[in-house]
Design a protein around this motif. Structure first.
Motif, PDB file in Angstrom:
ATOM      1  N   TYR A   1     -62.451 -55.999  61.764  1.00  0.00           N
ATOM      2  CA  TYR A   1     -63.692 -56.762  61.837  1.00  0.00           C
ATOM      3  C   TYR A   1     -64.538 -56.646  60.566  1.00  0.00           C
ATOM      4  O   TYR A   1     -65.483 -57.419  60.380  1.00  0.00           O
ATOM      5  N   GLN A   2     -64.222 -55.712  59.679  1.00  0.00           N
ATOM      6  CA  GLN A   2     -64.969 -55.541  58.435  1.00  0.00           C
ATOM      7  C   GLN A   2     -64.208 -56.038  57.211  1.00  0.00           C
ATOM      8  O   GLN A   2     -64.681 -55.876  56.086  1.00  0.00           O
ATOM      9  N   VAL A   3     -63.074 -56.666  57.421  1.00  0.00           N
ATOM     10  CA  VAL A   3     -62.237 -57.042  56.292  1.00  0.00           C
ATOM     11  C   VAL A   3     -62.909 -58.071  55.395  1.00  0.00           C
ATOM     12  O   VAL A   3     -62.615 -58.167  54.199  1.00  0.00           O
ATOM     13  N   GLY A   4     -63.825 -58.849  55.959  1.00  0.00           N
ATOM     14  CA  GLY A   4     -64.452 -59.893  55.170  1.00  0.00           C
ATOM     15  C   GLY A   4     -65.431 -59.380  54.134  1.00  0.00           C
ATOM     16  O   GLY A   4     -65.690 -60.070  53.138  1.00  0.00           O
ATOM     17  N   PHE A   5     -65.994 -58.189  54.342  1.00  0.00           N
ATOM     18  CA  PHE A   5     -67.076 -57.743  53.460  1.00  0.00           C
ATOM     19  C   PHE A   5     -66.626 -57.635  52.005  1.00  0.00           C
ATOM     20  O   PHE A   5     -67.163 -58.316  51.125  1.00  0.00           O
ATOM     21  N   LEU A   6     -65.628 -56.793  51.744  1.00  0.00           N
ATOM     22  CA  LEU A   6     -65.204 -56.584  50.365  1.00  0.00           C
ATOM     23  C   LEU A   6     -64.543 -57.827  49.794  1.00  0.00           C
ATOM     24  O   LEU A   6     -64.768 -58.194  48.638  1.00  0.00           O
ATOM     25  N   LEU A   7     -63.725 -58.506  50.613  1.00  0.00           N
ATOM     26  CA  LEU A   7     -63.091 -59.743  50.141  1.00  0.00           C
ATOM     27  C   LEU A   7     -64.138 -60.790  49.807  1.00  0.00           C
ATOM     28  O   LEU A   7     -64.006 -61.535  48.825  1.00  0.00           O
ATOM     29  N   GLY A   8     -65.197 -60.849  50.625  1.00  0.00           N
ATOM     30  CA  GLY A   8     -66.259 -61.812  50.372  1.00  0.00           C
ATOM     31  C   GLY A   8     -67.001 -61.524  49.079  1.00  0.00           C
ATOM     32  O   GLY A   8     -67.313 -62.437  48.311  1.00  0.00           O
ATOM     33  N   VAL A   9     -67.282 -60.253  48.830  1.00  0.00           N
ATOM     34  CA  VAL A   9     -67.973 -59.882  47.601  1.00  0.00           C
ATOM     35  C   VAL A   9     -67.110 -60.221  46.389  1.00  0.00           C
ATOM     36  O   VAL A   9     -67.604 -60.732  45.368  1.00  0.00           O
ATOM     37  N   LYS A  10     -65.817 -59.967  46.493  1.00  0.00           N
ATOM     38  CA  LYS A  10     -64.930 -60.275  45.372  1.00  0.00           C
ATOM     39  C   LYS A  10     -64.793 -61.783  45.172  1.00  0.00           C
ATOM     40  O   LYS A  10     -64.710 -62.268  44.041  1.00  0.00           O
ATOM     41  N   ALA A  11     -64.764 -62.536  46.268  1.00  0.00           N
ATOM     42  CA  ALA A  11     -64.703 -63.987  46.154  1.00  0.00           C
ATOM     43  C   ALA A  11     -65.972 -64.531  45.509  1.00  0.00           C
ATOM     44  O   ALA A  11     -65.927 -65.456  44.688  1.00  0.00           O
ATOM     45  N   PHE A  12     -67.121 -63.967  45.873  1.00  0.00           N
ATOM     46  CA  PHE A  12     -68.366 -64.358  45.238  1.00  0.00           C
ATOM     47  C   PHE A  12     -68.317 -64.019  43.750  1.00  0.00           C
ATOM     48  O   PHE A  12     -68.767 -64.802  42.897  1.00  0.00           O
ATOM     49  N   THR A  13     -67.769 -62.855  43.421  1.00  0.00           N
ATOM     50  CA  THR A  13     -67.590 -62.471  42.024  1.00  0.00           C
ATOM     51  C   THR A  13     -66.722 -63.489  41.292  1.00  0.00           C
ATOM     52  O   THR A  13     -67.020 -63.888  40.163  1.00  0.00           O
TER      53      THR A  13
ATOM     54  N   ASP B   1     -61.582 -51.603  42.709  1.00  0.00           N
ATOM     55  CA  ASP B   1     -62.827 -52.311  43.007  1.00  0.00           C
ATOM     56  C   ASP B   1     -63.843 -52.155  41.874  1.00  0.00           C
ATOM     57  O   ASP B   1     -64.619 -53.075  41.604  1.00  0.00           O
ATOM     58  N   VAL B   2     -63.831 -51.020  41.212  1.00  0.00           N
ATOM     59  CA  VAL B   2     -64.737 -50.809  40.079  1.00  0.00           C
ATOM     60  C   VAL B   2     -64.440 -51.814  38.978  1.00  0.00           C
ATOM     61  O   VAL B   2     -65.356 -52.409  38.381  1.00  0.00           O
ATOM     62  N   ILE B   3     -63.166 -52.036  38.724  1.00  0.00           N
ATOM     63  CA  ILE B   3     -62.750 -52.960  37.666  1.00  0.00           C
ATOM     64  C   ILE B   3     -63.293 -54.361  37.925  1.00  0.00           C
ATOM     65  O   ILE B   3     -63.770 -55.047  37.006  1.00  0.00           O
ATOM     66  N   ALA B   4     -63.248 -54.791  39.189  1.00  0.00           N
ATOM     67  CA  ALA B   4     -63.696 -56.142  39.522  1.00  0.00           C
ATOM     68  C   ALA B   4     -65.153 -56.351  39.145  1.00  0.00           C
ATOM     69  O   ALA B   4     -65.520 -57.371  38.540  1.00  0.00           O
ATOM     70  N   PHE B   5     -66.000 -55.375  39.456  1.00  0.00           N
ATOM     71  CA  PHE B   5     -67.428 -55.563  39.228  1.00  0.00           C
ATOM     72  C   PHE B   5     -67.818 -55.282  37.780  1.00  0.00           C
ATOM     73  O   PHE B   5     -68.777 -55.868  37.272  1.00  0.00           O
ATOM     74  N   VAL B   6     -67.082 -54.408  37.107  1.00  0.00           N
ATOM     75  CA  VAL B   6     -67.310 -54.221  35.668  1.00  0.00           C
ATOM     76  C   VAL B   6     -66.984 -55.511  34.928  1.00  0.00           C
ATOM     77  O   VAL B   6     -67.717 -55.928  34.019  1.00  0.00           O
ATOM     78  N   LEU B   7     -65.909 -56.170  35.341  1.00  0.00           N
ATOM     79  CA  LEU B   7     -65.536 -57.443  34.720  1.00  0.00           C
ATOM     80  C   LEU B   7     -66.643 -58.480  34.914  1.00  0.00           C
ATOM     81  O   LEU B   7     -66.984 -59.226  33.991  1.00  0.00           O
ATOM     82  N   LEU B   8     -67.209 -58.528  36.110  1.00  0.00           N
ATOM     83  CA  LEU B   8     -68.291 -59.469  36.381  1.00  0.00           C
ATOM     84  C   LEU B   8     -69.481 -59.210  35.467  1.00  0.00           C
ATOM     85  O   LEU B   8     -70.042 -60.140  34.869  1.00  0.00           O
ATOM     86  N   VAL B   9     -69.875 -57.942  35.336  1.00  0.00           N
ATOM     87  CA  VAL B   9     -71.016 -57.599  34.491  1.00  0.00           C
ATOM     88  C   VAL B   9     -70.747 -57.997  33.042  1.00  0.00           C
ATOM     89  O   VAL B   9     -71.616 -58.573  32.358  1.00  0.00           O
ATOM     90  N   LEU B  10     -69.540 -57.713  32.561  1.00  0.00           N
ATOM     91  CA  LEU B  10     -69.206 -58.034  31.170  1.00  0.00           C
ATOM     92  C   LEU B  10     -69.253 -59.533  30.915  1.00  0.00           C
ATOM     93  O   LEU B  10     -69.779 -59.997  29.892  1.00  0.00           O
ATOM     94  N   ILE B  11     -68.700 -60.318  31.853  1.00  0.00           N
ATOM     95  CA  ILE B  11     -68.700 -61.771  31.682  1.00  0.00           C
ATOM     96  C   ILE B  11     -70.126 -62.303  31.667  1.00  0.00           C
ATOM     97  O   ILE B  11     -70.492 -63.166  30.856  1.00  0.00           O
ATOM     98  N   LEU B  12     -70.965 -61.796  32.563  1.00  0.00           N
ATOM     99  CA  LEU B  12     -72.348 -62.272  32.626  1.00  0.00           C
ATOM    100  C   LEU B  12     -73.144 -61.866  31.394  1.00  0.00           C
ATOM    101  O   LEU B  12     -74.063 -62.572  30.980  1.00  0.00           O
ATOM    102  N   LEU B  13     -72.790 -60.741  30.788  1.00  0.00           N
ATOM    103  CA  LEU B  13     -73.450 -60.333  29.560  1.00  0.00           C
ATOM    104  C   LEU B  13     -73.045 -61.219  28.391  1.00  0.00           C
ATOM    105  O   LEU B  13     -73.874 -61.589  27.549  1.00  0.00           O
ATOM    106  N   VAL B  14     -71.759 -61.571  28.342  1.00  0.00           N
ATOM    107  CA  VAL B  14     -71.243 -62.357  27.222  1.00  0.00           C
ATOM    108  C   VAL B  14     -71.446 -63.853  27.443  1.00  0.00           C
ATOM    109  O   VAL B  14     -71.815 -64.599  26.533  1.00  0.00           O
ATOM    110  N   ARG B  15     -71.191 -64.311  28.669  1.00  0.00           N
ATOM    111  CA  ARG B  15     -71.291 -65.739  28.991  1.00  0.00           C
ATOM    112  C   ARG B  15     -71.906 -65.890  30.386  1.00  0.00           C
ATOM    113  O   ARG B  15     -71.185 -66.020  31.384  1.00  0.00           O
ATOM    114  N   PRO B  16     -73.213 -65.885  30.494  1.00  0.00           N
ATOM    115  CA  PRO B  16     -73.883 -65.899  31.798  1.00  0.00           C
ATOM    116  C   PRO B  16     -73.558 -67.116  32.654  1.00  0.00           C
ATOM    117  O   PRO B  16     -73.715 -67.064  33.877  1.00  0.00           O
ATOM    118  N   THR B  17     -73.132 -68.220  32.038  1.00  0.00           N
ATOM    119  CA  THR B  17     -72.839 -69.428  32.801  1.00  0.00           C
ATOM    120  C   THR B  17     -71.442 -69.410  33.409  1.00  0.00           C
ATOM    121  O   THR B  17     -71.046 -70.367  34.074  1.00  0.00           O
TER     122      THR B  17
END
Length: 331
Positions: free
Chosen positions: A254-266, A303-319
Motif C-alpha cells: 500500500y506504500q509502493v506509490g510514495f517513492l515511485l511517485g516522488v521519482k516520477a515527479f523528479t 535513491d540518493v543518486i536520483a535526488f542529487v541528479l535533480l538538484v544538479l539539473i535544476l542548478l544548471v538548467r532550471p527549466t
C-alpha cells in the motif's frame, strides 16, 4: 566508500538496459504529473496512489485466474486482462480524485495551495484505504469471501513465480525479455499519447486549455471535460505503469506509490514539467543514472543518486532538459 568501477564497466550494457526499464516506468507515471500541471498548474501528489491501485489490480487479476498454473495463450490472455484491469482501476481512481478532491476547489477558485493540500490529503487517504482493506471488507461482511485479496493488507503482496523471466544473449549482452517488453511498451504508449495530444481534437483542447484557459473556453472548449480527460489519460498511463511494474518486480504494497511517485515527479521536472516528451526523456535519464550510480556506489545509494541528479539539473538548467519552464508549462 568503495567505488566499484570494474563491475560497472564489465556490466555496462546490462546496467543500461535495466535502467531504461525502470526509467520507462518512471516516465509513464510522470505523465500524470506533467499533464495535470500543464492544465491546472497543480502538482497532483495523489497520482502516486493512482499508480499503486493499478499494481493491486494487476495482482488481483493474476490471483483470480490462478495465473501461476497457466501457460501459453492462457497466460497471455490473463496478462492482457490484468493490463486492462490495471488501466481501468487507475483511470477510475484518477476520475474520483478529480471529482472529489479537485473540482469543488476549482469551481470555488480556491488558491493553489489549498488544492495542493487537498492532493496530499487524498494521497494519504487512498494509501491507507488500501492498507486497511481487510478492515473495510469486514465492515461489509465480505472478509471471508475476499480473504485471499485482503489478508495481511499491510504486508508485501507478491505474484512471484507467475511469469518466467528468460534472459537472452545478444552480441554477448545478457538481456531480460521483461526489460525489453517494459521499454518497448512504455515508449509505444508515450508515442501514441504524444500524437493523440498533438493531433486529435481533444488533445488540441487540452493544449489550448493549458496555454490560455479563458480563451479556450471562449472558443468552445469545455474546461470541466478537458480537466476530466486530463486526469483520465494520466490514470490510464499510470495503470500501464502499474502493470509493467508488476511484470518487472512482482510485488506491491500500500506504500509502493510514495517513492515511485516522488521519482516520477523528479523525472517530470528533470525533462521539463509540462512537456510530454520531457517526461519520457527525464524518466529514461533518471532510470539509467540510478542504475549506473548504484553499480559504482552500492544499492543503498540508489535513491540518493536520483535526488542529487535533480538538484544538479535544476542548478544548471532550471527549466529541465527540454527547456519548459514551470511557469510556462504546456501539455
Amino acid at each position: 566508500m568503495n567505488l566499484n568501477f570494474e563491475f560497472f564497466f564489465n556490466n555496462l550494457p546490462e546496467l543500461t538496459i535495466t535502467g531504461l526499464a525502470f526509467g520507462a516506468i518512471y516516465a509513464l507515471i510522470a505523465l500524470g504529473y506533467t499533464m495535470v500541471y500543464g492544465v491546472l498548474q497543480l502538482i497532483n501528489f495523489a497520482h502516486s496512489e493512482v499508480f499503486m491501485y493499478g499494481t493491486f489490480a494487476t495482482l488481483w487479476v493474476v490471483m483470480a485466474f490462478n495465473a501461476a498454473d497457466a501457460n501459453g495463450i492462457q497466460l497471455v490472455l490473463i496478462l492482457i486482462a490484468a493490463l486492462i484491469a490495471s488501466m481501468a482501476m487507475s483511470a477510475a481512481i484518477a476520475l474520483i480524485l478529480e471529482r472529489v478532491a479537485y473540482r469543488p476547489l476549482i469551481k470555488r477558485k480556491a488558491p493553489r495551495l489549498i488544492a495542493l493540500i487537498s492532493a496530499i490529503g487524498a494521497s494519504f487517504v487512498l494509501a491507507e484505504l488500501m492498507g486497511l482493506r481487510d478492515r473495510v471488507a469486514s465492515w461489509v461482511h465480505l472478509d471471508d469471501n475476499l480473504s485471499d485479496y485482503v489478508r495481511k493488507a499491510k504486508i508485501n503482496n507478491s505474484m512471484a513465480g507467475v511469469l518466467e523471466k528468460p534472459r537472452y544473449d545478444v552480441f554477448g549482452v545478457s538481456i531480460s525479455l521483461i526489460d525489453i517488453i517494459v521499454i518497448v511498451a512504455a515508449v509505444a504508449m508515450m508515442v501514441l499519447l504524444d500524437q493523440f495530444v498533438r493531433r486529435s481534437r481533444l488533445g488540441k483542447g487540452i493544449r489550448a486549455t493549458a496555454q490560455d484557459p479563458e480563451t479556450a473556453s471562449l472558443m468552445g472548449v469545455n474546461p470541466t471535460r478537458t480537466i476530466q480527460m486530463t486526469f483520465l489519460i494520466g490514470g490510464l498511463m499510470a495503470g500501464v505503469a502499474g502493470f509493467l511494474y508488476m511484470l518487472k518486480l512482482d510485488a506491491t504494497n500500500y506504500q509502493v506509490g510514495f517513492l515511485l511517485g516522488v521519482k516520477a515527479f523528479t523525472a517530470a521536472v528533470l525533462g521539463g514539467i509540462g512537456n510530454l516528451r520531457g517526461a519520457l526523456l527525464g524518466g529514461l535519464v533518471l532510470g539509467v543514472a540510478e542504475n549506473w550510480g548504484q553499480a559504482i556506489l552500492g544499492s543503498e545509494w540508489r535513491d540518493v543518486i536520483a535526488f542529487v541528479l535533480l538538484v544538479l539539473i535544476l542548478l544548471v538548467r532550471p527549466t529541465g532538459l527540454l527547456g519548459e519552464s514551470l511557469g510556462k508549462a504546456r501539455a
